[in-house]
Design a protein around this motif. Structure first.
Motif, mmCIF file in Angstrom:
data_model
loop_
_atom_site.group_PDB
_atom_site.id
_atom_site.type_symbol
_atom_site.label_atom_id
_atom_site.label_comp_id
_atom_site.label_asym_id
_atom_site.label_seq_id
_atom_site.Cartn_x
_atom_site.Cartn_y
_atom_site.Cartn_z
ATOM 1 N N GLN A 40 0.860 -1.173 0.000
ATOM 2 C CA GLN A 40 0.000 0.000 0.000
ATOM 3 C C GLN A 40 0.902 1.230 0.000
ATOM 4 O O GLN A 40 1.899 1.263 0.714
ATOM 5 C CB GLN A 40 -0.789 -0.018 1.301
ATOM 6 C CG GLN A 40 -2.199 0.482 1.172
ATOM 7 C CD GLN A 40 -2.931 0.332 2.481
ATOM 8 O OE1 GLN A 40 -2.377 0.582 3.549
ATOM 9 N NE2 GLN A 40 -4.183 -0.081 2.406
ATOM 10 N N ARG A 91 0.431 5.235 0.653
ATOM 11 C CA ARG A 91 -0.543 6.266 0.986
ATOM 12 C C ARG A 91 0.144 7.463 1.619
ATOM 13 O O ARG A 91 0.933 7.296 2.538
ATOM 14 C CB ARG A 91 -1.616 5.713 1.923
ATOM 15 C CG ARG A 91 -2.989 6.241 1.535
ATOM 16 C CD ARG A 91 -4.127 5.586 2.225
ATOM 17 N NE ARG A 91 -3.808 5.038 3.524
ATOM 18 C CZ ARG A 91 -4.589 4.164 4.121
ATOM 19 N NH1 ARG A 91 -5.673 3.749 3.555
ATOM 20 N NH2 ARG A 91 -4.279 3.712 5.323
ATOM 21 N N ASN A 92 -0.156 8.638 1.104
ATOM 22 C CA ASN A 92 0.452 9.877 1.611
ATOM 23 C C ASN A 92 1.975 9.768 1.749
ATOM 24 O O ASN A 92 2.548 10.152 2.751
ATOM 25 C CB ASN A 92 -0.167 10.291 2.943
ATOM 26 C CG ASN A 92 -1.661 10.521 2.818
ATOM 27 O OD1 ASN A 92 -2.139 10.892 1.748
ATOM 28 N ND2 ASN A 92 -2.389 10.289 3.881
ATOM 29 N N GLU A 111 3.789 7.163 2.120
ATOM 30 C CA GLU A 111 4.275 6.094 2.986
ATOM 31 C C GLU A 111 4.026 4.727 2.338
ATOM 32 O O GLU A 111 2.950 4.487 1.798
ATOM 33 C CB GLU A 111 3.533 6.170 4.322
ATOM 34 C CG GLU A 111 4.248 5.464 5.428
ATOM 35 C CD GLU A 111 3.502 5.622 6.757
ATOM 36 O OE1 GLU A 111 4.153 5.916 7.759
ATOM 37 O OE2 GLU A 111 2.274 5.440 6.780
ATOM 38 N N LYS A 160 3.809 5.343 -7.634
ATOM 39 C CA LYS A 160 2.822 5.766 -6.633
ATOM 40 C C LYS A 160 3.354 6.912 -5.778
ATOM 41 O O LYS A 160 2.648 7.871 -5.477
ATOM 42 C CB LYS A 160 2.454 4.588 -5.713
ATOM 43 C CG LYS A 160 1.416 3.678 -6.318
ATOM 44 C CD LYS A 160 0.066 4.339 -6.205
ATOM 45 C CE LYS A 160 -1.043 3.396 -6.539
ATOM 46 N NZ LYS A 160 -2.342 4.067 -6.588
ATOM 47 N N ASP A 211 1.946 10.732 -5.291
ATOM 48 C CA ASP A 211 1.662 11.307 -3.981
ATOM 49 C C ASP A 211 2.331 12.659 -3.794
ATOM 50 O O ASP A 211 1.798 13.536 -3.139
ATOM 51 C CB ASP A 211 2.126 10.362 -2.866
ATOM 52 C CG ASP A 211 1.050 9.357 -2.502
ATOM 53 O OD1 ASP A 211 0.042 9.302 -3.239
ATOM 54 O OD2 ASP A 211 1.219 8.641 -1.508
ATOM 55 N N LYS A 227 0.327 15.482 -4.848
ATOM 56 C CA LYS A 227 -0.943 15.627 -4.151
ATOM 57 C C LYS A 227 -0.858 16.704 -3.075
ATOM 58 O O LYS A 227 0.142 16.824 -2.392
ATOM 59 C CB LYS A 227 -1.292 14.297 -3.477
ATOM 60 C CG LYS A 227 -2.632 13.769 -3.894
ATOM 61 C CD LYS A 227 -2.887 12.489 -3.166
ATOM 62 C CE LYS A 227 -3.070 11.367 -4.154
ATOM 63 N NZ LYS A 227 -3.359 10.097 -3.516
ATOM 64 N N LYS A 266 -14.933 10.235 -2.809
ATOM 65 C CA LYS A 266 -13.563 10.272 -3.301
ATOM 66 C C LYS A 266 -13.463 9.706 -4.697
ATOM 67 O O LYS A 266 -12.799 10.249 -5.564
ATOM 68 C CB LYS A 266 -12.659 9.438 -2.395
ATOM 69 C CG LYS A 266 -12.215 10.183 -1.164
ATOM 70 C CD LYS A 266 -11.175 9.388 -0.432
ATOM 71 C CE LYS A 266 -10.625 10.192 0.734
ATOM 72 N NZ LYS A 266 -9.624 9.439 1.472
ATOM 73 N N THR A 267 -14.066 8.563 -4.895
ATOM 74 C CA THR A 267 -13.848 7.882 -6.162
ATOM 75 C C THR A 267 -14.829 8.316 -7.248
ATOM 76 O O THR A 267 -14.581 8.112 -8.410
ATOM 77 C CB THR A 267 -13.930 6.353 -5.983
ATOM 78 O OG1 THR A 267 -15.117 6.071 -5.243
ATOM 79 C CG2 THR A 267 -12.733 5.843 -5.230
ATOM 80 N N SER A 296 -7.240 11.435 -9.689
ATOM 81 C CA SER A 296 -6.547 10.734 -8.602
ATOM 82 C C SER A 296 -5.630 11.672 -7.819
ATOM 83 O O SER A 296 -5.248 11.397 -6.700
ATOM 84 C CB SER A 296 -5.755 9.564 -9.143
ATOM 85 O OG SER A 296 -4.682 10.047 -9.904
#
Ligand SMILES: [Zn+2]
Length: 174
Positions: free
Chosen positions: A19, A21-22, A24, A52, A56, A59, A102-103, A171
């Motif tokens: 995974q 995320r942010n 990480e 990925k 991020d 973002k 979100k999606t 995204s």
């Protein structure tokens, strides 16, 4: 190969999973697994992880106050705009709501209730118009049939640009 930092979360599971995320990287792993197995798993997916992480970086993370402001802005802009377009094209809805989805950028229920994600306010006026027009077209056709798309095209002849824009940038918005 440069080193990637990651956290390992062990639990009663059978497989490894990744995974990002942010910024990480988290590896979910079974309780009994060799460190080397985790390492080679991460190395195997290094390209995916890097892309990925790159995504991020672009973002923006908003604070809860900023999110409240965005939600208010979205209400003030999207609701009157939807009303205007619905009157222009004679497509009547029952209720309209700004959500935190979100999606999905928008949705239309069988009861003719329209929902729009507040995140749309981070796009462009043209894209917002497109999403509204898209959901208005669902009031007539609850699917993505040819008839549906020609309805969209009638209301916005160059809608395809917006559809592309959303696919490319959405995204990054959430
Ligand atoms: Zn749709």
């Amino acid at each position: 190969m440069n080193k990637i930092e990651y956290k390992v979360k062990k639990s009663f599971r059978k497989t490894l999973s990744l995974q990002v995320r942010n910024g990480e990287v988290i590896v979910k792993a079974p309780i009994f697994v060799f460190e080397a197995t985790i390492k080679s798993f991460v190395n195997k997916h290094i390209d995916w992880i890097k892309s990925k992480l790159e995504q991020d970086k672009n973002k923006v993370i908003y604070t809860s106050t900023q999110i409240l402001e965005l939600k208010q802005k979205a209400k003030d802009y999207i609701i009157p705009k939807a009303k205007e377009l619905s009157e222009k094209f004679w497509l009547k809805y029952n209720t309209i709501k700004i959500t935190s989805a979100k999606t999905r950028w928008g949705s239309c229920t069988s009861k003719k209730c329209l929902n729009f994600s507040y995140r749309l306010i981070l796009t462009t006026p043209k894209v917002i118009d497109y999403v509204i027009v898209h959901e208005l077209a669902h009031l007539k056709h609850m699917n993505h049939s040819k008839k549906f798309w020609s309805e969209v095209e009638y209301m916005m002849p160059d809608y395809k640009e917006c559809e592309k824009w959303l696919k490319k940038h959405w995204s990054l918005i959430w």
